[in-house]
Write an enzyme that holds these catalytic residues in place. Sequence first.
Site, PDB file in Angstrom:
ATOM      1  N   GLY A   8       0.860  -1.195   0.000  1.00  0.00           N
ATOM      2  CA  GLY A   8       0.000   0.000   0.000  1.00  0.00           C
ATOM      3  C   GLY A   8       0.886   1.232   0.000  1.00  0.00           C
ATOM      4  O   GLY A   8       1.573   1.507   0.979  1.00  0.00           O
ATOM      5  N   GLY A  10       0.043   4.417  -0.179  1.00  0.00           N
ATOM      6  CA  GLY A  10      -0.652   5.664   0.158  1.00  0.00           C
ATOM      7  C   GLY A  10       0.196   6.452   1.139  1.00  0.00           C
ATOM      8  O   GLY A  10       1.400   6.196   1.298  1.00  0.00           O
ATOM      9  N   GLY A  13       1.482   4.068   4.221  1.00  0.00           N
ATOM     10  CA  GLY A  13       2.459   3.071   3.769  1.00  0.00           C
ATOM     11  C   GLY A  13       3.791   3.735   3.460  1.00  0.00           C
ATOM     12  O   GLY A  13       4.862   3.229   3.840  1.00  0.00           O
ATOM     13  N   LYS A 192     -12.162   5.514  16.540  1.00  0.00           N
ATOM     14  CA  LYS A 192     -11.938   6.968  16.680  1.00  0.00           C
ATOM     15  C   LYS A 192     -12.246   7.698  15.371  1.00  0.00           C
ATOM     16  O   LYS A 192     -12.523   8.893  15.374  1.00  0.00           O
ATOM     17  CB  LYS A 192     -10.532   7.267  17.198  1.00  0.00           C
ATOM     18  CG  LYS A 192      -9.358   6.766  16.354  1.00  0.00           C
ATOM     19  CD  LYS A 192      -8.999   7.627  15.169  1.00  0.00           C
ATOM     20  CE  LYS A 192      -7.953   6.993  14.294  1.00  0.00           C
ATOM     21  NZ  LYS A 192      -7.664   7.716  13.054  1.00  0.00           N
ATOM     22  N   THR A 249      -6.776  12.723  15.807  1.00  0.00           N
ATOM     23  CA  THR A 249      -7.644  12.662  14.631  1.00  0.00           C
ATOM     24  C   THR A 249      -8.753  13.711  14.687  1.00  0.00           C
ATOM     25  O   THR A 249      -9.165  14.235  13.655  1.00  0.00           O
ATOM     26  CB  THR A 249      -8.227  11.238  14.460  1.00  0.00           C
ATOM     27  OG1 THR A 249      -7.201  10.292  14.717  1.00  0.00           O
ATOM     28  CG2 THR A 249      -8.733  11.015  13.060  1.00  0.00           C
ATOM     29  N   SER A 255      -6.073  15.129   9.381  1.00  0.00           N
ATOM     30  CA  SER A 255      -6.959  13.960   9.398  1.00  0.00           C
ATOM     31  C   SER A 255      -7.926  13.960   8.220  1.00  0.00           C
ATOM     32  O   SER A 255      -8.686  14.906   8.012  1.00  0.00           O
ATOM     33  CB  SER A 255      -7.769  13.917  10.699  1.00  0.00           C
ATOM     34  OG  SER A 255      -8.847  13.000  10.544  1.00  0.00           O
ATOM     35  N   ARG A 256      -7.934  12.850   7.499  1.00  0.00           N
ATOM     36  CA  ARG A 256      -8.863  12.690   6.386  1.00  0.00           C
ATOM     37  C   ARG A 256     -10.299  12.579   6.908  1.00  0.00           C
ATOM     38  O   ARG A 256     -11.224  13.103   6.308  1.00  0.00           O
ATOM     39  CB  ARG A 256      -8.505  11.426   5.579  1.00  0.00           C
ATOM     40  CG  ARG A 256      -7.306  11.583   4.690  1.00  0.00           C
ATOM     41  CD  ARG A 256      -6.376  10.382   4.753  1.00  0.00           C
ATOM     42  NE  ARG A 256      -5.501  10.546   5.895  1.00  0.00           N
ATOM     43  CZ  ARG A 256      -4.263  11.024   5.826  1.00  0.00           C
ATOM     44  NH1 ARG A 256      -3.738  11.263   4.676  1.00  0.00           N
ATOM     45  NH2 ARG A 256      -3.530  11.222   6.922  1.00  0.00           N
ATOM     46  N   VAL A 280      -8.435   7.607   1.376  1.00  0.00           N
ATOM     47  CA  VAL A 280      -9.392   6.770   2.077  1.00  0.00           C
ATOM     48  C   VAL A 280      -9.910   7.480   3.341  1.00  0.00           C
ATOM     49  O   VAL A 280      -9.141   8.063   4.093  1.00  0.00           O
ATOM     50  CB  VAL A 280      -8.789   5.382   2.399  1.00  0.00           C
ATOM     51  CG1 VAL A 280      -7.621   5.472   3.345  1.00  0.00           C
ATOM     52  CG2 VAL A 280      -9.833   4.452   2.971  1.00  0.00           C
TER      53      VAL A 280
END
Length: 346
Positions: A8, A10, A13, A192, A249, A255-256, A280
């Site tokens: 991965g 992203g 990773g 979370k 987060t 934070s996405r 993601v």
Amino acid sequence: MEKIAVLGAGSWGTALAMVLIDNGHEVRLWTHNQNHAEQINQTHSNEEYLPGIHLPASLTAYHDLSKAVEGVNAIVFVVPTKAIREVCQKLNGVLQDKVTIIHGTKGIEPDTLKRVSEMIEEELRGDLYHDVVVLSGPSHAEEVSQKHPTTITASSNSIDEAEKAQDLFINENFRVYTSPDMVGVELGGALKNIIALGAGISDGLGYGDNAKAALMTRGLAEIARLGASMGANPLTFIGLSGVGDLIVTCTSVHSRNWRAGNLLGKGNDLDEVLEQMGMVVEGVRTTRAAYQFAENKNIDMPITTGLYRILFEGAKPKDVVDQLMTRMRRHEMEDLSTILSNRYSS
Ligand SMILES: NC(=O)C1=CN([C@@H]2O[C@H](COP(=O)(O)OP(=O)(O)OC[C@H]3O[C@@H](n4cnc5c(N)ncnc54)[C@H](OP(=O)(O)O)[C@@H]3O)[C@@H](O)[C@H]2O)C=CC1
Ligand SMILES: O=C(CO)COP(=O)(O)O
């Protein structure tokens, strides 16, 4: 020096691969996208997922999974939860020797309600690995890749495997603790994200710090309630993989999940938000999974239920907040004292 494949490419990773390279390991970063592998190898950067970060020249990206895992001692899964089963199935066809398996993925699978380690155990041939290790804690890729001080927890049912992961990753910028509570560590990291979506929504609606502190604190109570019912030690949720990750987060623009929630709070619908994010947002699927679990087991999860209604039933964020604020009055520590007395009286 160990040979390690990170699956991965992203943001997470790539950042974890950088930590392993700093520690002197040979690292292969695998992506399922051939153009992405070529771009990383040619530019020594990952502009799509970790913009502005220069990658070490020794970090090589691979598209061929069999080459990426050839001769490795350890494999680190960092693909999104939805890709875990597919990647395990691919590995079954190419992995030759028994390896240490570590994962940094934070999610729960809807419908099956499985944690990531359980999905790996269901899919990966048993002779190919030792006990799975999870690596989880407050750790935004953007900061880890800049070597900002970070702490994280490695957990496994085997303390030897957790300590192996600790040895591989620990350095002066990246401090790794161990924990025997795999269920709690995985659930803290996954759940979370639901609360971070809520914190983003609250900020997007224009509410202040009081509202966010309330969401985080009552969110932690929900996480502990659900976690304890799944077998976690409730004390794990006051550690790095619980409250630590919840804080980072819910309060960080990195934070996405927070960013996706913020866009929802500003009035965008879920499809628009996910399209805009391009990365993601694990909290969306995990909200569905946690909601299903709470419904099945009759566990009170008002914030998760509110999020579920916003994400999947078109409820308006402001109406959900109003409903949360006007619920029946209750004692603050009701559930925590029940969880603890159930645990320590048995
Ligand atoms: N980002 C962070 O700071 C942290 C993230 N995490 C967790 O790590 C996991 C990964 O997150 P993150 O790196 O942020 O995600 P990103 O969105 O940055 O990257 C996801 C990567 O997974 C790849 N991918 C998607 N589907 C598949 C598939 N079916 N097979 C193989 N590869 C696939 C994507 O490739 P492509 O786009 O080319 O399809 C992309 O390279 C998540 O569970 C997240 O919660 C944990 C801690 C920190
Ligand atoms: O888990 C994370 C930090 O510990 C990253 O969270 P996001 O997926 O919301 O960016």
